[in-house]
Scaffold this active site. Structure first.
Site, PDB file in Angstrom:
ATOM      1  N   SER A 148       0.846  -1.188   0.000  1.00  0.00           N
ATOM      2  CA  SER A 148       0.000   0.000   0.000  1.00  0.00           C
ATOM      3  C   SER A 148       0.879   1.234   0.000  1.00  0.00           C
ATOM      4  CB  SER A 148      -0.882  -0.004   1.255  1.00  0.00           C
ATOM      5  OG  SER A 148      -1.515   1.239   1.449  1.00  0.00           O
ATOM      6  N   TYR A 154      -1.224  -0.820  11.153  1.00  0.00           N
ATOM      7  CA  TYR A 154      -1.486  -1.045   9.729  1.00  0.00           C
ATOM      8  C   TYR A 154      -0.267  -0.657   8.892  1.00  0.00           C
ATOM      9  CZ  TYR A 154      -3.757  -0.670   5.153  1.00  0.00           C
ATOM     10  OH  TYR A 154      -4.085  -0.798   3.825  1.00  0.00           O
TER      11      TYR A 154
END
Length: 239
Positions: A143, A156
């Site tokens: 990501s 995360y």
């Protein structure tokens, strides 16, 4: 590269980006083993893909962070579908909290799905099958959050940064083979997970998930001598 008749394992395949990648590869004639915790959705979508694209599919409903389940599942895929040519490590979750509000259970949930699952499937696909053949493709979906720290996202972001380092290390381990490794680092993608997040209501610009899926299929279609170490894709507004 001709993909027809190959077999791909895709984690997080019941919906969102993983499902779109499964459809894109099935359209190329690739047999699909989809992995996801959402058993009813996964079985329905794998059956639909098999019918629409005339390929073999298999629904594998497991937690990607469960070591014994991953080992058994790779063995099952090899037996029921065939040798594995492509692994798309896509499964992931996103939970948010300030670091002082992040308990160990939340940290473990995120890292089991986002990072440990990548490790387990990569290890088992390589050791049970791909290394013997010396050729294949490994895709790691990270990501843009693996490139920078973000507020209320320490667990995360750590998991997504970890994917990038892990993938680069795997590529070094495989440098004497024809197994290719690519990390995907997209910006914010419009997926069911995005629509469920706290950011959905902010009116941000989101990437079309279909465009990201096409980018992943493009990376897989390259010949074994063409290496794409990292594929970054962003919406213009995210640059």
């Amino acid at each position: 590269m001709e993909l027809k008749g190959q077999t791909a394992v895709i984690t997080g395949a019941a919906r969102g980006l993983g499902l779109l990648v499964a459809e894109g590869l099935a359209a190329e004639g690739v047999n699909i083993a989809g992995v996801d915790l959402r058993e009813p959705e996964l079985e329905r979508e794998m059956a639909r893909i098999a019918s629409e694209y005339s390929v073999k599919t298999l629904a594998v409903a497991i937690n990607v962070g469960d070591e014994k389940a991953v080992i058994a599942s790779v063995r099952r895929i090899l037996h029921e579908v065939g040798p594995i040519d492509v692994l798309v490590n896509n499964a992931g979750i996103r939970e948010t909290a300030a670091v002082w509000q992040t308990d160990s259970a939340m940290w473990d949930r995120i890292h089991d799905s986002n990072l440990k699952g990548h490790f387990l499937f990569t290890r088992e696909v390589l050791s049970q099958n791909m290394l013997q053949r010396g050729q294949g493709t490994l895709i790691f979906v990270s990501s843009g959050s693996g490139k920078k720290g973000e507020e209320i996202s320490s667990a995360y972001c750590a998991s997504k940064w970890g994917i990038i380092g892990f993938a680069e290390s795997v590529a070094k381990d495989l440098k004497n083979t024809r197994i290719r490794v690519t990390t995907i680092t997209p910006g914010m993608i419009e997926t069911p997970m995005a629509r469920e997040s706290e950011e959905w209501k902010l009116g941000l610009q989101w990437l079309d998930a279909q465009a990201v899926a096409k980018g992943i299929v493009y990376c897989i279609r390259q010949d074994p001598d063409t290496i794409i170490p990292e594929f970054r894709i962003y919406h213009r507004a995210q640059i």
